[in-house]
Design an enzyme around this catalytic site. Structure first.
Site, PDB file in Angstrom:
ATOM      1  N   ASP A 479       0.832  -1.205   0.000  1.00 55.87           N
ATOM      2  CA  ASP A 479       0.000   0.000   0.000  1.00 55.87           C
ATOM      3  C   ASP A 479       0.868   1.256   0.000  1.00 55.87           C
ATOM      4  O   ASP A 479       2.072   1.210   0.277  1.00 55.87           O
ATOM      5  CB  ASP A 479      -0.888  -0.041   1.254  1.00 55.87           C
ATOM      6  N   ASP A 549     -10.496   2.005  -3.731  1.00 54.50           N
ATOM      7  CA  ASP A 549     -11.106   1.765  -2.424  1.00 54.50           C
ATOM      8  C   ASP A 549     -12.620   1.762  -2.532  1.00 54.50           C
ATOM      9  O   ASP A 549     -13.307   1.369  -1.589  1.00 54.50           O
ATOM     10  CB  ASP A 549     -10.695   2.870  -1.441  1.00 54.50           C
TER      11      ASP A 549
HETATM   12  C1  DGJ Z   1      -5.819   1.989   1.786  1.00 56.53           C
HETATM   13  C2  DGJ Z   1      -6.156   0.792   0.962  1.00 56.53           C
HETATM   14  O1  DGJ Z   1      -6.606   1.173  -0.281  1.00 56.53           O
HETATM   15  C3  DGJ Z   1      -7.182  -0.049   1.715  1.00 56.53           C
HETATM   16  O2  DGJ Z   1      -7.568  -1.137   0.937  1.00 56.53           O
HETATM   17  C4  DGJ Z   1      -6.602  -0.498   3.031  1.00 56.53           C
HETATM   18  O3  DGJ Z   1      -5.536  -1.372   2.804  1.00 56.53           O
HETATM   19  C5  DGJ Z   1      -6.157   0.713   3.820  1.00 56.53           C
HETATM   20  N1  DGJ Z   1      -5.297   1.576   3.055  1.00 56.53           N
HETATM   21  C6  DGJ Z   1      -5.447   0.287   5.069  1.00 56.53           C
HETATM   22  O4  DGJ Z   1      -4.923   1.328   5.753  1.00 56.53           O
END
Ligand code: DGJ
Length: 745
Positions: A479, A549
């Site tokens: 991430d 997301d």
């Molecule tokens: C952002 C990501 O896009 C999410 O899927 C998740 O992993 C969060 N960060 C976790 O902090």
């Protein structure tokens, strides 16, 4: 199909499957373009394809030849300041303050196959017979600077892969202030510009606009390729549709600040430029130092935008993505993020894993919150040590328990970040991207680690390698959750500070490379607040990416549709999440959520243990059904049928077809229900016209030509593919059609 070179008049004809790209050495020794487009037969001379005459008010190179104006001629890798007033491909600042250069042709070589680019992602071949590469060597006498322009032609593809390399062969130090990867001059500007733009949770929406005189550009200055704009643009003719007409694509294999622009000049020529964003960039080139630009893949299609996409899909799936997972069916996964956020313990995780395993899901992914003291997003990034309060037994026994159920175990990292509240920050406050004496801004309460500093990358490698060795981990979600500010690094001298964003990305790539070498079995999924770094550069290391997301099924229609312009379905993480959806609070049925998420690397992101038994049963059916068709979804040919960006945006449709055309699955989605609807038919594409198909749930058989010309009747004729009936007929509905060739007895 090959690279044809006319040694006498120094013309280079690069010919791919259905693309030709022709350029030559002009009379001033620089390179000029002659043609780009549909494949041409080869001939000895193409110079008649680019003729210009003198124009009043133009500057020209030679007093005796006023027609030789670089402003009028199409150029290959243009410079500024010697009669061309358009934006150049590069700019070289010299010790005396001059920015004038004159790179003239010296030699060329053709090599079989395709060389890799040091430290950078690039498309590749698996055997030298797949491609040929032309390298043109140019030289500027005054600065003693060499320039290599590299072009690779894949015999069976409609692409040109281009990059440039500057090599300082002199004794002075120069500064590159701009070093783009490509520049292409189109002789007319009657095109629409297609770009993939948006923001967090609405990434890569398709935007189109007509080219106008002046500069139209998309860029990133955020340190990653960004969710605002994708490093891609296409030019298409007015009449070009998804399936017909001409389109040119430009896709940059790079994950940092980029520029993609089209400049339309006063004679309606359109110059496409693409590469590292020259804004806030410079690169010092001392004696014997070299600078390599990233690669741009230029694609041509006369089969519409969908044809262009298929060219990219095939190339990126087979000759950009690498490693053990490249061709393997991707596991169905469950991710605990939206199920628990930071609030979990081993027992909770195991209960989700157990239930998921029962439902047939193959990979359990432990997301954010397993390390340091990370109970919210204000702390612990950088402290890659297990939180023993949440996981008193550590990761290894957790992974073992999950493995013993028959599932794989995956883990989340955010390697490039550091929390102010962390042990790492206490020990190394100087390891952040920052400018001394200036306040460092934050984003999501975190700071960015200085990946331009190899010492930092080494440390993170050691920590990640320790974790990946201590437990059986088959998947990593990498991430990256904030953009850069106050860009600076104490690891570099003052006159190299503008190198930091690019050096940072090189650091990211080097860490990926080392991890892949040490842990080749790991499936990496890239992520950056969802899809903020969903670019071809990442695909070279991580064959799949978290698309967004935003997991709401209706929002995902636009996101996945736009993403599919360049990226294959196997690269798009697509999950079913809970309702009301956490991003938009919308309620959609489990069926609709599944019907959208199937068209990608499928998974779940919810608490299966909290679901009603009937829903759990439905999940089991979905997982089984997806596995049955997974190869088709992940590796079939993808066709877009109805765009969510057109008309009233009430419908979307797309389909996948197997390479042998014997199987296909169609998804049709209606956003809002309409009263008293007509008898809508959906025309399919990509099928074998003479193949006789059975459509699950329909009586009789259909030939491919009928399905493509007359179409399939929606709704009333539909009798349910998997569920035995339309599950819901209201808003946010979906229908899936499964087609298979009738076996001849
Ligand atoms: C952002 C990501 O896009 C999410 O899927 C998740 O992993 C969060 N960060 C976790 O902090």
């Amino acid at each position: 199909m090959a690279i044809f070179i006319n040694e006498e008049n120094k013309q280079f004809h690069l010919q791919g499957k259905n693309i030709s790209y022709v350029f030559h050495v002009m009379k001033n020794g620089q390179l000029g373009q002659l043609y780009i487009g549909k494949r041409l037969r080869n001939r000895t001379d193409f110079s008649h394809l680019s003729k210009v005459e003198h124009r009043v008010a133009s500057s020209y190179v030679y007093e005796e030849d006023p027609s030789f104006s670089l402003d009028l001629l199409r150029q290959e890798y243009p410079s500024y300041g010697t009669s061309d007033y358009r934006e150049p491909a590069f700019q070289l600042l010299q010790p005396n303050g001059s920015r004038i250069s004159n790179f003239t042709y010296r030699s060329h070589e053709v090599i079989q196959g395709k060389p890799q680019l040091e430290g950078l992602p690039a498309t590749y071949t698996e055997g030298d017979e797949e491609a040929e590469t032309l390298i043109i060597n140019l030289f500027d006498e005054v600065t003693q600077m060499g320039l290599e322009l590299m072009y690779s032609m894949f015999h069976k593809r409609n692409v040109v892969a281009r990059s440039a390399r500057f090599i300082n062969k002199g004794e002075e130090t120069h500064k590159l202030q701009r070093a783009l990867s490509t520049s292409v001059d189109f002789p007319n500007a009657a095109y629409d510009l297609v770009q993939l733009s948006g923001s967090w949770s609405r990434e890569r929406h398709v935007h189109e606009r007509q080219l106008q005189q002046g500069i139209q550009s998309i860029t990133s200055t955020r340190g990653t390729s960004s969710s605002q704009h994708n490093p891609f643009l296409a030019l298409k003719r007015k009449e070009t549709t998804e399936h017909q007409g001409e389109a040119f694509g430009f896709s940059l294999l790079y994950s940092g600040n980029f520029l993609a622009q089209v400049e339309v000049d006063h004679y309606e020529n359109a110059r496409v430029s693409m590469g590292i964003n020259p804004f806030d960039f410079s690169w010092k080139l001392g004696p014997r130092e070299a600078f390599q630009t990233p690669e741009v893949v230029i694609a041509y299609s006369d089969q519409g935008m969908n044809g262009l996409s298929q060219t990219y899909h095939d190339l990126y799936q087979k000759r950009l993505a690498r490693g053990q997972w490249r061709d393997r069916e991707r596991p169905t996964l469950i991710n605990n993020w939206e199920a628990t956020y930071f609030d979990f313990n081993e027992e909770k995780l195991l209960s989700i894993a157990e239930k998921s395993n029962e439902l047939g899901i193959e990979l359990f992914v432990l997301d954010d919150g397993w390390f340091g003291k990370r109970n919210d997003d204000t702390t612990s990034l950088g402290d890659w040590f297990v939180d023993e309060e949440k996981l008193p037994n550590g990761l290894a026994p957790l992974a073992e328990k999950i493995n013993s159920m028959g599932m794989m175990f995956g883990l989340w990292f955010e390697p490039e970040m550091i929390s102010r509240e962390s042990r790492l920050f206490e020990q190394h406050p100087e390891w952040i991207i920052h400018v001394p004496k200036r306040h460092p801004s934050t984003g999501r309460h975190q700071l960015v680690l200085d990946f331009s500093n190899p010492e930092v990358v080494d440390y993170i490698y050691e920590r990640m390698a320790a974790i990946l060795s201590e437990a059986t981990i088959d998947y990593v979600k990498w991430d990256m959750n904030r953009y850069m500010t106050e860009i600076g690094s104490i690891a570099h001298e003052s006159d190299r500070q503008m190198e930091v964003p690019h050096r940072y990305i090189l650091g990211v790539y080097s860490l990926y490379e080392r991890l892949l070498e040490s842990f080749p079995h790991v499936l990496f999924e890239s992520c950056a607040s969802g899809g903020a770094r969903f670019d071809p550069g990442m695909l070279y290391y991580a064959p799949q990416g978290w698309t967004s997301d935003d997991t709401d099924a209706m929002e995902r229609l636009s996101i996945q549709y736009g993403t599919s312009m360049v990226y294959p379905l196997s690269s798009m993480g697509a999950h079913i999440s809970a309702v009301p959806n956490h991003q938009v609070k919308r309620m959609t049925s489990l069926k609709t959520r599944g019907d959208v998420a199937y068209f990608g690397a499928f998974g779940y992101e919810l608490d299966v243990t909290e679901m009603a038994e009937s829903e759990q049963r439905q999940i089991k059916e979905q997982v089984n059904w997806y596995k049955e068709h997974r190869e088709l979804f992940q590796y079939g040919q993808f066709y877009r049928l109805i765009s969510p960006f057109e008309d009233d945006r009430n419908e979307t449709s797309w389909m996948v077809v197997s390479d042998d055309k014997e199987k296909a699955i169609v998804g049709y989605y209606q956003i809002l229900a309409r009263p008293n609807p007509g008898f809508n038919r959906l025309r399919l594409t990509g099928l074998g016209p003479d193949i006789e198909y059975r459509v699950e749930g329909f009586e009789g058989t259909y030939f491919g030509d009928e399905l493509m010309q007359a179409g399939l009747q929606l709704e009333s004729a539909y009798n349910g593919a998997q569920t035995g009936g339309i599950e819901e007929s209201g808003d946010f509905s979906s229908q899936l059609f499964v087609l298979s060739k009738v076996k001849q007895s």
